[in-house]
Write a protein that holds these residues in place. Structure first.
Motif: not given
Ligand SMILES: [Fe+2]
Length: 516
Positions: A191, A407, A439, A161, A188
């Protein structure tokens, strides 16, 4: 990179200096006639740096992509270009042990994937590329231990992420200092969101990527983060994707908003997204996409110490449930029948002391309803209750299963229980949800704990929950895994102060995890 003399600045200059220092010797690679025949290329073909990945006891994948104009489709001429590569036992390339020429083809965005074999196990190597008279930065990598080796230790970094717009990827600067043997990235990597004027950094382009060129530009922008580029050049990565490499919360060939994207348009989008993913990741040719399909689930072995099962929890899953009852529908699958069989075979037949499972999404329960009753997130394993619970029952017969996930944009470290509905249920494993590189940005920790601490009583299996940005670091030994949650104080600036937020231990033969 704002202040000269900072650690990050120094690191980047060192990589540049190494590149310049190599130019003289690079001219010796080719015979004079071949050098003369080499057509010139635009300056800066190695703007995306170098990477390596998927270590084997005798092999490694070396990666680069020629992109002199990285944010505008790459900027390469529309022809195949030869790229020489060298792999050596030393940083100065005095002992070159393998070399060759690979073709960078326009149909693969002029990416290069070299699957080097015949190497020695558990050994450090250095590599570089040369094209059109230009020399790449030098990368460092490491092969896996011999398949039958029992001893030793393995240092793994778990990352996920990295939202460009939410912050700088400052945790990688600390990760580089911690010098892991391998970096596990569980999704991720980019994005797909449109550029925003109010974020820490702004996405390139004018909207979400849909086409191959748009996805290429997005990956190229992410690779320009100095700490990410330096980390790729420092250690091999093992990667898998989650949803944002394509579209938020997609499932198989079903997009997040089927009303906005028809099936055929989404299949075209998947095809573009998977191709760009392959082009930018240090993965083997087994991951060359076939239209809207890519083979990502795979196993890597680190001697008899650890087996790493890398899952694909996106391509084969049922569409997300929308209710508690839907999440308990026995027909819901996360892995698909084939991958599930592959995973169980690999767990039960494993010769390894530690059986690691890289899952993009969290496996332990998150009950967000305080008090009576439960409420789950349906995109995570909680939304696929029957398959998840079946897997946890199998874990009781697997040697030391440890799940490594992403996540959630939070650190969530849990015991895995055979049955989360029963508070006295047997513990069968451990899970680390490795927060995020950037993130969600710098979160208000007090606000996070005010919201989440009241849920701890409903989730007694949680050992640590936290909302700092960072990654997890694991020192894996035969007798146990020592884990550290490494966090940074900020991702709003290119430099940050790292620290250890928590230390944990997983004891071999004793399922579960405890805070040290
Ligand atoms: Fe994410």
């Amino acid at each position: 990179m704002t202040e000269a003399g900072s650690p990050d600045r120094r690191r980047f200059l060192t990589a540049g200096a190494a590149m310049l220092g190599g130019v003289a010797s690079a001219q010796l690679w080719l015979p004079a006639a071949a050098r003369a025949a080499e057509a010139p290329l635009p300056e800066g073909v190695f703007s995306l740096g170098v990477a390596s990945g998927d270590p084997l006891p005798d092999g490694i994948v070396l990666w680069t992509r020629l992109a002199p104009d990285p944010l505008n489709g790459g900027g390469m001429p529309d022809r195949a270009v030869p790229v020489e590569w060298q792999l050596a036992q030393d940083e100065r390339f005095r002992k070159v042990v393998r070399k060759g020429t690979a073709m960078a083809r326009p149909e693969y965005g002029h990416s290069v994937h070299v699957d080097v074999r015949g190497l020695s196990p558990d050994r450090r190597y250095w590599y570089r590329f040369r094209a059109g008279g230009q020399l790449s930065p030098t990368g460092r990598t490491r092969t896996a231990p011999r398949r039958d080796s029992f001893g030793g230790s393995l240092r793994v970094a778990l990352a996920s992420c990295q939202n460009w717009q939410h912050g700088w990827f400052t945790p990688y600067a600390d990760m580089l200092d911690q010098d892991p043997d391998v970096v596990l990235f569980v999704g991720d990597y980019i994005y797909e969101s449109a550029p925003s004027a109010t974020t820490v950094r702004r996405h390139e382009g004018t909207g979400e990527p849909y086409t191959l060129v748009q996805y290429r530009n997005r990956y190229a922008q992410y690779r320009s983060d100095p700490d990410l580029a330096a980390m790729h050049a420092h250690a091999p990565f093992v990667v898998t994707f989650d949803d944002h490499e394509v579209d938020n919360d997609f499932a198989g060939e079903i997009p997040q908003d089927p009303d906005k994207q028809g099936h055929d348009a989404f299949v075209d989008r998947l095809t573009a997204a998977y191709q760009a993913y392959y082009e930018h990741m240090p993965v083997r040719a087994t991951a060359v996409p076939n239209g809207p399909h890519i083979q990502m689930y795979r196993r890597l072995e680190f001697g008899r110490l650890a087996r790493l099962n890398v899952l694909d929890t996106r391509q084969f899953r049922s569409d997300q449930a929308t209710s508690q009852a839907g999440a308990q529908d026995p027909s819901m699958t996360m892995l698909g029948a084939e991958q599930k069989r592959w995973l169980l075979d690999g767990l039960h037949g494993s010769p390894a002391r530690w059986n690691l499972i890289a899952s993009q999404i969290m496996m332990a329960e998150t009950d967000v309803r305080i008090g009576e009753g439960k409420l789950w997130y349906y995109d995570a394993w909680d939304g696929y209750q029957v398959e998840r619970n079946g897997l946890l029952r199998e874990f009781a017969h697997v040697r030391n299963p440890v799940v490594l996930s992403g996540d959630r944009h939070l650190t969530m470290i849990s015991d895995l229980k055979k049955d989360f509905a029963d508070p006295d249920s047997e513990v069968v494993g451990a899970e680390f949800v490795g927060t995020s590189i950037s993130s969600n940005g710098d979160q208000d920790q007090d606000a996070f704990h005010a919201e989440w601490d009241p849920r701890k009583a409903d989730n007694p299996h949680w050992k640590v929950i936290d909302a700092h940005r960072g990654y997890h670091l694991f020192d894996i030994h035969r007798d146990g895994i020592d884990a550290r949650v490494r966090v940074v104080d900020t991702v709003t600036r290119p430099e940050a102060t790292p620290s250890t937020l928590a230390r944990l231990r997983v004891e071999a033969g004793r399922p579960g995890v405890h805070v040290v």
